[in-house]
Write a protein that holds these residues in place. Structure first.
Motif, PDB file in Angstrom:
ATOM      1  N   LEU A 227       2.493  -6.030  -7.331  1.00 18.42           N
ATOM      2  CA  LEU A 227       1.138  -6.213  -6.807  1.00 18.42           C
ATOM      3  C   LEU A 227       0.159  -5.369  -7.599  1.00 18.42           C
ATOM      4  O   LEU A 227       0.414  -4.197  -7.879  1.00 18.42           O
ATOM      5  CB  LEU A 227       1.068  -5.798  -5.330  1.00 18.42           C
ATOM      6  CG  LEU A 227       1.594  -6.787  -4.284  1.00 18.42           C
ATOM      7  CD1 LEU A 227       1.405  -6.199  -2.897  1.00 18.42           C
ATOM      8  CD2 LEU A 227       0.904  -8.126  -4.386  1.00 18.42           C
ATOM      9  N   GLN A 231      -5.196  -6.364  -5.651  1.00 14.90           N
ATOM     10  CA  GLN A 231      -4.571  -7.136  -4.585  1.00 14.90           C
ATOM     11  C   GLN A 231      -4.257  -6.259  -3.382  1.00 14.90           C
ATOM     12  O   GLN A 231      -4.460  -6.645  -2.235  1.00 14.90           O
ATOM     13  CB  GLN A 231      -3.281  -7.791  -5.103  1.00 14.90           C
ATOM     14  CG  GLN A 231      -3.505  -8.929  -6.074  1.00 14.90           C
ATOM     15  CD  GLN A 231      -2.199  -9.471  -6.589  1.00 14.90           C
ATOM     16  OE1 GLN A 231      -1.411  -8.744  -7.200  1.00 14.90           O
ATOM     17  NE2 GLN A 231      -1.950 -10.741  -6.340  1.00 14.90           N
ATOM     18  N   GLY A 260      -2.189 -12.668  -2.498  1.00 16.85           N
ATOM     19  CA  GLY A 260      -1.717 -13.685  -3.424  1.00 16.85           C
ATOM     20  C   GLY A 260      -0.330 -14.188  -3.098  1.00 16.85           C
ATOM     21  O   GLY A 260       0.410 -14.623  -3.988  1.00 16.85           O
TER      22      GLY A 260
END
Length: 315
Positions: A227, A231, A260
């Motif tokens: 990540l 994010q 995401g």
């Protein structure tokens, strides 16, 4: 001393009060490994060849032209009357052969030509293959509408390239006035750009691959390892914005979207009633949470994400 191919071709053409036309059409590769492509036109035939120097390329294309004229029925002195095989180059460029592919993709050029002038797209078919396994020869057919050319080579790809080159050159020669504004280098650049776009799209649609180098001891960090900071920040904001009274499934969708991740729901048969599984993807290792109901499974996933975001913020 045996005469060179250029000399033999020149003497042969004098009988018809003509001269062969030579043109260096391309140069590729770094300076110390340059490859030159020469084209020769004579008696309505056009062939190409590549070599490491202009002199060698010109001799090779003359030799190929003699073989082509001999195949067309002209009296060519030996040994140039026999079909010639181009000498291999010590580089990544394929050998030209009887109608070589040279340093460019004629399949790409033919496709660009068809698109630019609203011709039907080229179609390729394998007409056959002959010879033993160690010396196989493939015959491919390239067709654009009612026009077609057939060529043979040691691989299917090379045979298609040779057939495409013959058809491309035929169309360019017979439609010269209509296609005079067609620039080959620009067409190849466009084809390359489109190929790169397709590659990027294919990469974007490719399935997530697990991290085979990840240690079992780091499994609890699986989500954090891939990540981005942005994010994580968006996910933390989504968690804070989630109302305590909101349905866990709705909140999970919002947080996963910010990170995401996809939310995938599955059902697992079990005694006493089916279990609900929710998976967050892509992640390595896979993140799967189980409960009797969707809301309970979503709540478990939210608890994990909340702890993960908290741990990330403390690092």
């Amino acid at each position: 001393m045996m005469k060179t191919p250029i000399t033999v071709l020149q003497e042969l053409m004098v009988k018809f009060s003509e001269s062969p036309e030579y043109e260096c059409v391309a140069q590729s590769g770094p300076q110390h490994l340059a490859v030159f492509e020469y084209r020769c036109a004579a008696r309505g035939h056009v062939v190409s060849a590549t070599a490491r120097s202009k002199k060698e390329a010109k001799q090779e294309v003359a030799r190929l032209m003699l073989a082509r004229l001999a195949a067309a029925g002209l009296s060519v002195p030996p040994p140039y009357a026999a079909p010639a095989a181009a000498a291999p180059l010590a580089c990544d460029e394929p050998s030209a052969g009887a109608v070589g592919t040279g340093s460019r993709s004629y399949k790409a050029l033919l496709k660009e030509l068809c698109q630019e002038y609203n011709l039907p797209g080229p179609e390729y078919t394998l007409e056959g293959d002959t010879g033993p396994a160690h010396a196989r020869r493939f015959t491919a057919r390239c067709a654009v509408g009612a026009h077609a050319r057939i060529a043979s080579a040691t691989t299917k790809k090379a045979a298609q390239q040779l057939a495409a080159q013959q058809l491309y050159q035929y169309l360019r020669e017979n439609l010269a006035r209509l296609t005079e504004d067609f620039v080959e280098e620009d067409a190849l650049a466009r084809a390359h750009e489109r190929a790169m776009e397709r590659y990027v799209e294919a990469r974007a649609d490719a399935p997530h691959r697990p991290d085979l180098g990840q240690c079992v001891a780091d499994y609890h960090l699986g989500l954090l390892l891939h990540l981005e900071e942005e994010q994580v920040s968006l996910g933390a904001d989504a968690l804070e914005a989630a109302s305590p009274d909101a349905e866990p499934e709705t909140a999970l969708q919002a947080v996963a979207g910010a990170l995401g991740l996809r939310v995938e729901w599955h059902s697992l048969p079990a005694e006493g009633g089916a279990l609900t599984l929710v998976r967050l993807a892509p992640s390595s290792p896979p993140l799967v949470f189980c409960a009797r109901t969707r809301d309970a499974a979503a709540a478990e996933a939210l608890t994990y994400l909340r702890l993960t975001m908290k741990f990330k913020g403390q690092k």
